[in-house]
Design a protein around this motif. Structure first.
Motif, short mmCIF file in Angstrom:
data_model
loop_
_atom_site.label_atom_id
_atom_site.label_comp_id
_atom_site.label_asym_id
_atom_site.label_seq_id
_atom_site.Cartn_x
_atom_site.Cartn_y
_atom_site.Cartn_z
N ASP A 1 -8.24 1.68 3.19
CA ASP A 1 -6.80 1.40 3.12
C ASP A 1 -6.05 1.86 4.37
OD1 ASP A 1 -7.31 3.99 2.46
OD2 ASP A 1 -6.02 4.07 0.69
N ALA A 2 -6.79 2.01 5.47
CA ALA A 2 -6.11 2.29 6.74
C ALA A 2 -5.24 1.09 7.11
CB ALA A 2 -7.15 2.53 7.84
N LEU A 3 -4.03 1.35 7.62
CA LEU A 3 -3.08 0.25 7.84
C LEU A 3 -2.86 -0.05 9.32
CD1 LEU A 3 -0.25 1.17 5.30
CD2 LEU A 3 -2.25 -0.27 4.94
N ASP A 4 -2.56 -1.31 9.58
CA ASP A 4 -2.06 -1.72 10.89
C ASP A 4 -0.66 -1.12 11.03
OD1 ASP A 4 -1.16 -3.03 13.16
OD2 ASP A 4 -0.91 -4.96 12.16
N VAL B 1 0.83 -1.20 0.00
CA VAL B 1 0.00 0.00 0.00
C VAL B 1 0.88 1.26 0.00
CG1 VAL B 1 -1.83 1.24 1.22
CG2 VAL B 1 -1.88 -1.25 1.10
N GLU B 2 2.02 1.19 0.67
CA GLU B 2 2.93 2.34 0.67
C GLU B 2 3.47 2.62 -0.74
OE1 GLU B 2 4.79 2.15 5.19
OE2 GLU B 2 5.65 0.90 3.62
N MET B 3 3.67 1.56 -1.52
CA MET B 3 4.12 1.77 -2.91
C MET B 3 3.08 2.56 -3.69
SD MET B 3 5.66 -1.89 -4.09
CE MET B 3 6.92 -2.74 -3.14
N PRO C 1 -3.39 -5.77 -8.25
CA PRO C 1 -3.80 -4.81 -7.21
C PRO C 1 -5.06 -4.02 -7.56
CG PRO C 1 -1.69 -4.16 -8.21
CD PRO C 1 -2.00 -5.54 -8.67
N MET C 2 -5.38 -3.92 -8.85
CA MET C 2 -6.59 -3.17 -9.22
C MET C 2 -7.86 -3.82 -8.69
SD MET C 2 -6.32 -0.30 -10.65
CE MET C 2 -7.95 -0.17 -11.38
N LEU C 3 -7.77 -5.09 -8.29
CA LEU C 3 -8.92 -5.71 -7.65
C LEU C 3 -8.61 -6.14 -6.23
CD1 LEU C 3 -10.84 -8.15 -10.04
CD2 LEU C 3 -11.55 -5.96 -9.15
N SER C 4 -7.34 -6.44 -5.96
CA SER C 4 -7.03 -7.08 -4.68
C SER C 4 -6.68 -6.08 -3.58
CB SER C 4 -5.88 -8.07 -4.85
OG SER C 4 -4.70 -7.39 -5.23
N ASP C 5 -6.30 -4.88 -3.93
CA ASP C 5 -5.89 -3.93 -2.91
C ASP C 5 -7.05 -3.07 -2.45
OD1 ASP C 5 -3.53 -5.06 -3.65
OD2 ASP C 5 -2.40 -3.20 -3.78
N PRO C 6 -6.95 -2.56 -1.23
CA PRO C 6 -8.06 -1.75 -0.73
C PRO C 6 -8.11 -0.40 -1.44
CG PRO C 6 -6.21 -1.66 0.80
CD PRO C 6 -5.83 -2.65 -0.26
N ASN C 7 -9.28 0.19 -1.45
CA ASN C 7 -9.47 1.52 -2.02
C ASN C 7 -8.89 1.59 -3.44
OD1 ASN C 7 -10.02 4.18 -2.38
ND2 ASN C 7 -8.68 4.94 -0.76
N THR C 8 -9.46 0.80 -4.35
CA THR C 8 -8.86 0.65 -5.67
C THR C 8 -8.93 1.91 -6.53
OG1 THR C 8 -10.88 -0.48 -6.29
CG2 THR C 8 -8.96 -1.84 -5.94
N GLU C 9 -9.83 2.81 -6.20
CA GLU C 9 -9.83 4.06 -6.96
C GLU C 9 -8.50 4.78 -6.76
OE1 GLU C 9 -13.24 6.71 -6.95
OE2 GLU C 9 -14.54 4.95 -6.87
N HIS C 10 -8.04 4.72 -5.53
CA HIS C 10 -6.76 5.32 -5.19
C HIS C 10 -5.61 4.53 -5.85
CE1 HIS C 10 -3.71 7.38 -2.92
NE2 HIS C 10 -3.33 6.28 -2.30
N VAL C 11 -5.75 3.20 -5.91
CA VAL C 11 -4.73 2.37 -6.58
C VAL C 11 -4.61 2.81 -8.04
CG1 VAL C 11 -4.12 0.03 -7.32
CG2 VAL C 11 -5.14 0.39 -5.07
#
Lengths: 677, 353
Positions: free
Chosen positions: A655-658, A378-380, A399-409
């Protein structure tokens, strides 16, 4: 026609099956009867694994973006372009302007080469992969508590457990072979506790179903620990001999009275008590968990809390009892083991150690290796959106489907100066690339996968690469060369020899030893038979460490504007971003489109009928999908799976992170549901 | 039982089996049991040495069904050109001999024949493969632990319709020839490998058959089950409890040598070109009966599951006088929910009304 024994490419169970080959096409599959995991059984995805391999949509040539369109071109042209662009970006903006996403779908050898490519050839530690999104918190948490972040036991041990606590894992759907062992255990008389907000299929076999509110796991398990301490069900001898820091734990846990926990979790006090007594008073008790625990902003703390629970009752370090995180992808365990992570080399050898860096630099023939910790997944994306990251090389991830907040991706990926995607299909992510390189599926290459129980198993080539595609390990060698770093290996077994020489836990792993049963790490030398369960007699870090953990609420809680909790996950017939399963007719037919599960009471209040169209929105975006009215979810909680691009759940997720492991909070965010009329 | 439907009998010493396979390999493709990582599997062999002839637990893992009805089979290719659409059926012309087929699988094949020619329809893909195959049966002297062919009336020795059946006499096999195809691979250039059947062949065969029948460990009284289904005597709760254990893997029908259902899908290569495949299907999948409008006449797992067993044990018996189960026991191995044919029959007999 011939048949080739190989390891499944779907989940982390690591079933082995025979691929049936006719004229260089895979036309069928059937399970191995003698293999320790498969035992003649496959799940529906395994039984249909052959269909996507020779699918006409496979990428058969490199693609280069010209006038905004991706058009087929030669390998020569694609590599030339990559050479020019990557080198000029590195020269202008430094090596840390480059980043590499490795792949949990690829082999150990490929992941090892990818991290070597990033570190030795490109000179950056910006290498990560999707483990960040599933079990980063497990790796961090269990390493802290025990010294080793993997399943402590083996899949076949589950069958003989007395008590099994399954939490945040829809085991029969997501890890069918493991779910099958849980059912066998119940058939043999084991008692099953399921702690999951949803009424997953395993609940049918459970003697107790705890439905904690999403994001309240710490409170629940702290509450159980308080019961165990108050009722003196703890294993004092074990705590004395094998653990440290118990007093700190007791101090924290003391305030988690049943009333307090009930208020936070919504779980009746009596159930918490029952679960605590059941779990503590059995010798062979195992905890099985997955992403329902890890994908939270308190993911690492969730894992540490489970570790506390197991240590308190002396349930780690024996056969049948332990903590068992189920890894999602076929080789996500291996990709982590291989050091495709921004802070460790293979075998979790710390980047921060100068000795380790020197060891790898010497073996790889470079003067020195970068010492600055790299960026996580997510940092990338964030760095790309900010313009700090200029080039991204993605192997087998979407990542366009698997990462959170994909609009931001999407914003981040579009902002990059140069994006290379290496994959077998033109995924949602590949569509955004400047260059697309055709890699090969698991059926077209040799190598190894490491399953969730640390079992290193062979992947065997059954057909020649489709079209002009090239096995991913060979592509990485070409890219390294373009960056001015020469690597040479005749075949993947030579790569494994190098891995073994540099990685103590894989020290005894050689292809000639990998027969039907594979080898379970740690396997330090050639004579070592491998390790069925971890932490026998002593923990990897010496003593097991209790970590006092306080309940922390999720990053986003429901409010008036977004009154529902949206939680996400997967379903049995599809896998991850659907790249393979949606190209498999039988699987796709069973579940061709996305949906949102909503409780009948909520549906009634909103005037929704089953199968009607609804709009699900969060602070990050909105999607239109169909309502599946069902008591699987409790009131005020809705569930979506992330397989479907048309109704992509990750446009909605947070996309809030631990802060400890940088895993995003896929499992909880606030949402609004509206009927579409 | 006991009578032999052979048109001729001979014998062959065990030493002559590999030379026989080698001789056949000069003329045709041969499929035989092979050992692979501990599993016994039917596969095309390139040399006689590859065949596994030692004793192994029967039946081999996975039936010979997939050589007649492949898991994924291209049935036609289409192309749109200036002259219109050209459709090209893809029918296999490969000739082959299948060696070491057990009575259960052989009976299943004759059962499938009925389906693929039922109601006046002819399935050319299946029938062509059938026509191009010669089958050498191997009678079972020692049934496997999950076998119950003896109660399904399909084994342990094949009674009719075989091309050749071998019966293990110790040092030699009794060779029963049952068809002209069988004659072709035992006579002519192969004749020298064979010798006359021993004097006491019939008694010895009968003894071995009795001995084999006495060794079955799994008892499945199919006819009583059929009777109970016919009379609707199985309580719903039984079906519900069994169905709830179904894991939706599809394995039961994939391994079943009698399951013949398939799905047909088109795969597009380009705008103008594509191919059509058929793939194995399973009646316990919801999508199997899902209708275009979204209605599913068998929407519940219990309904689908129940129908599967009604179909196998009652409807097919009604239609053909044979059940859709030959007692090979493979579903016992592959069912993760332990709701395979043998266990279901047992549940029905123990609890069903």
């Amino acid at each position: 026609m011939k048949k080739v024994l190989t390891t499944c490419t779907y989940c982390g169970c690591g079933c082995n099956f025979y691929l049936q080959v006719r004229e260089n096409e895979v036309v069928g599959v059937y399970p191995s009867k003698e293999h320790p995991i498969s035992q003649g059984i496959l799940c529906v995805k395994g039984w249909n694994v052959h269909e996507f391999i020779n699918h006409p949509a496979r990428l058969k040539t490199p693609l280069i973006r010209k006038n905004g369109e991706l058009v087929p071109d030669t390998w020569e042209a694609a590599l030339k372009l990559i050479e020019v662009r990557l080198n000029s970006i590195r020269k202008e903006s430094g090596p840390d302007a480059l980043a590499f996403l490795s792949s949990a779908k690829c082999t150990n050898e490929e992941n090892y080469l990818m991290m070597k490519l990033a570190r030795a050839a490109a000179g950056t530690n910006n290498v990560d992969h999707c483990a960040r999104l599933c079990h980063a918190s497990t790796v961090a948490g269990l390493a802290l508590a025990f010294g080793s972040g993997a399943m402590t036991n083996s899949i076949n041990e589950i069958e003989d457990c007395d008590v099994i606590l399954v939490t945040g894992s829809n085991t029969t759907e997501q890890h069918p072979a493991t779910g099958n062992r849980i059912i066998r255990a119940v058939d043999k008389g084991a008692r099953l506790i399921v702690a999951d907000p949803r009424e997953i299929p395993l609940v049918k076999y459970a003697c107790l179903h705890i439905r904690q509110r999403p994001g309240t796991d710490i409170a629940l398990f702290n509450g159980m620990m308080k019961v165990i301490i108050d009722e003196k069900l703890l294993d004092e001898e074990y705590i004395e001999l094998r653990t440290e820091n118990i007093e700190e734990l007791k101090k924290i846990v003391d305030k988690y009275s049943l009333e307090y926990v009930e208020k936070i979790t919504g779980v009746p006090a009596a159930d918490i008590k029952k679960a605590a007594r059941l779990y503590a008073s059995s010798k062979k008790a195992s905890i099985i968990y997955s992403m329902g625990i890890t994908q939270h902003t308190c993911g690492t703390d969730n894992v540490l809390t489970l570790a506390n629970l197991a240590l308190l009752t002396g349930h780690v370090g024996f056969p049948h009892s332990g903590i068992n995180p189920l890894r999602g992808q076929n080789n996500v365990q291996g990709a982590c083991d291989m050091g495709a992570l921004p802070t460790v080399f293979s075998g979790y050898q710390a980047l921060s150690s100068e000795d380790v860096r020197k060891k790898f630099a010497k073996a790889w023939g470079v003067d020195k290796l970068p010492d600055k910790a790299g960026l996580t997944v997510v940092e990338m994306i964030n760095a790309a959106a900010e313009g700090k990251l200029k080039a991204l090389y993605i192997m087998g991830e979407n990542p366009m489907l698997s990462d959170p907040n994909t609009e931001h991706v999407e914003v981040g990926l579009k902002k990059l100066d140069f994006l290379v995607v290496q994959d077998i299909f033109l995924t949602e992510t590949a569509r955004l690339a400047d260059v697309v390189l055709p890699g090969t599926s698991f059926a077209e290459k040799d190598g190894t996968f490491t399953n969730t129980e640390r079992r290193i198993q062979r992947v065997r080539k059954s057909i020649d690469p489709v079209g002009e595609s090239i096995p991913d390990w060979q592509i990485i060698l070409k890219i390294a060369k373009l960056l001015g770093y020469d690597m040479h290996y005749d075949n993947p077994s030579k790569i494994m020899e190098e891995i073994a020489s540099l990685t103590p836990i894989y020290g005894g792993v050689h292809f000639d030893r990998l027969k039907l049963f594979g080898l379970q790490w740690p396997c330090p030398n050639r004579e070592h038979p491998g390790t069925q369960f971890l932490h026998r007699e002593a923990f990897s870090r010496g003593k097991g460490k209790f970590s006092p953990i306080e309940h922390t609420p999720p990053a986003e809680e429901p409010d008036q504007e977004f009154p529902f909790i949206l939680t996400t996950g997967r379903m049995y017939f599809q896998f991850h971003t659907g790249t393979m399963t949606r190209k498999t007719s039988q699987l796709h037919r069973e579940h061709p489109e996305g949906y949102v599960e909503i409780n009948p009471a909520d549906a009634k209040a909103l005037g929704l009928r089953g199968n009607c169209q609804v709009k699900v929105s969060t602070r990050r975006g909105a999607v239109i999908t169909r309502a599946q009215v069902s008591t699987i979810v409790p009131e005020k909680i809705v569930f979506m799976s992330f397989h479907f691009a048309e109704a992509a759940a990750n446009r909605l997720t947070n996309d809030a992170l631990d802060p400890k492991s940088k895993i995003p909070e896929f499992k909880v965010c606030a949402a609004r549901i509206e009927a579409v009329r | 039982m006991g009578q032999v439907c052979a048109i001729e009998t001979k014998a062959i010493t065990k030493d002559n089996i590999r030379p026989w396979l080698a001789a056949m390999l000069e003329e045709t493709k041969v499929i035989a049991p092979e050992e692979s990582h501990g599993d016994i599997l039917y596969e095309f062999i390139d040399s006689a040495e590859e065949a596994f002839l030692d004793h192994y637990e029967v039946p081999p893992w996975m039936s010979i069904k997939r050589f007649f009805f492949p898991q994924m089979d291209t049935i036609l290719k289409y192309k749109k050109g200036p002259a219109g659409i050209i459709v090209e059926p893809a029918v296999s012309e490969l000739k082959r001999v299948i060696f070491g087929v057990r009575a259960c699988d052989h009976t299943a094949l004759t059962f499938c024949d009925k389906w693929y020619t039922a109601d006046g329809l002819k399935d050319v893909y299946y029938l062509k493969r059938r026509e191009n195959s010669t089958i050498i049966n191997l009678a079972c002297n020692k049934p496997g632990k999950n076998c119950f062919c003896v109660y399904a009336d399909s084994g342990p020795f094949a009674k009719t319709n075989f091309d050749v059946q071998l019966v293990d006499f110790g040092d030699e096999y009794l060779v029963e020839i049952g068809s002209p195809k069988g004659r072709a691979i035992t006579g002519g250039r192969y004749a020298a490998l064979f010798k006359p059947a021993p004097q006491n062949a019939e008694e010895k065969r009968f003894e071995l058959l009795l001995e084999s029948k006495g060794q079955f460990k799994t008892f499945v009284d199919q006819s009583t089950v059929t009777d109970k289904l016919k009379k609707d005597e199985v309580p719903d709760i039984l079906w519900e409890n069994m169905a709830k254990r179904c894991q939706n893997c599809g394995g039961c029908s994939y391994v079943c040598p009698c399951c013949i259902c398939f799905n047909v899908v088109d795969k597009q290569i380009s705008e103008h070109e594509g191919y059509r495949i058929r793939t194995w299907d399973n009646c316990t999948f919801a999508g199997y009966t899902l209708m275009a409008g979204g209605h599913n006449p068998r929407g519940k797992q219990k309904d689908r599951f129940m129908r599967r067993y009604y179909h196998k044990l009652f409807y097919e018996f009604d239609k053909f006088g044979e059940r859709g189960c030959v007692g090979c026991g493979r579903c016992t191995t592959t069912c993760p929910g332990k709701i395979d044919m043998a266990r279901i029959a047992r549940s029905i007999l123990m609890r069903g009304a």
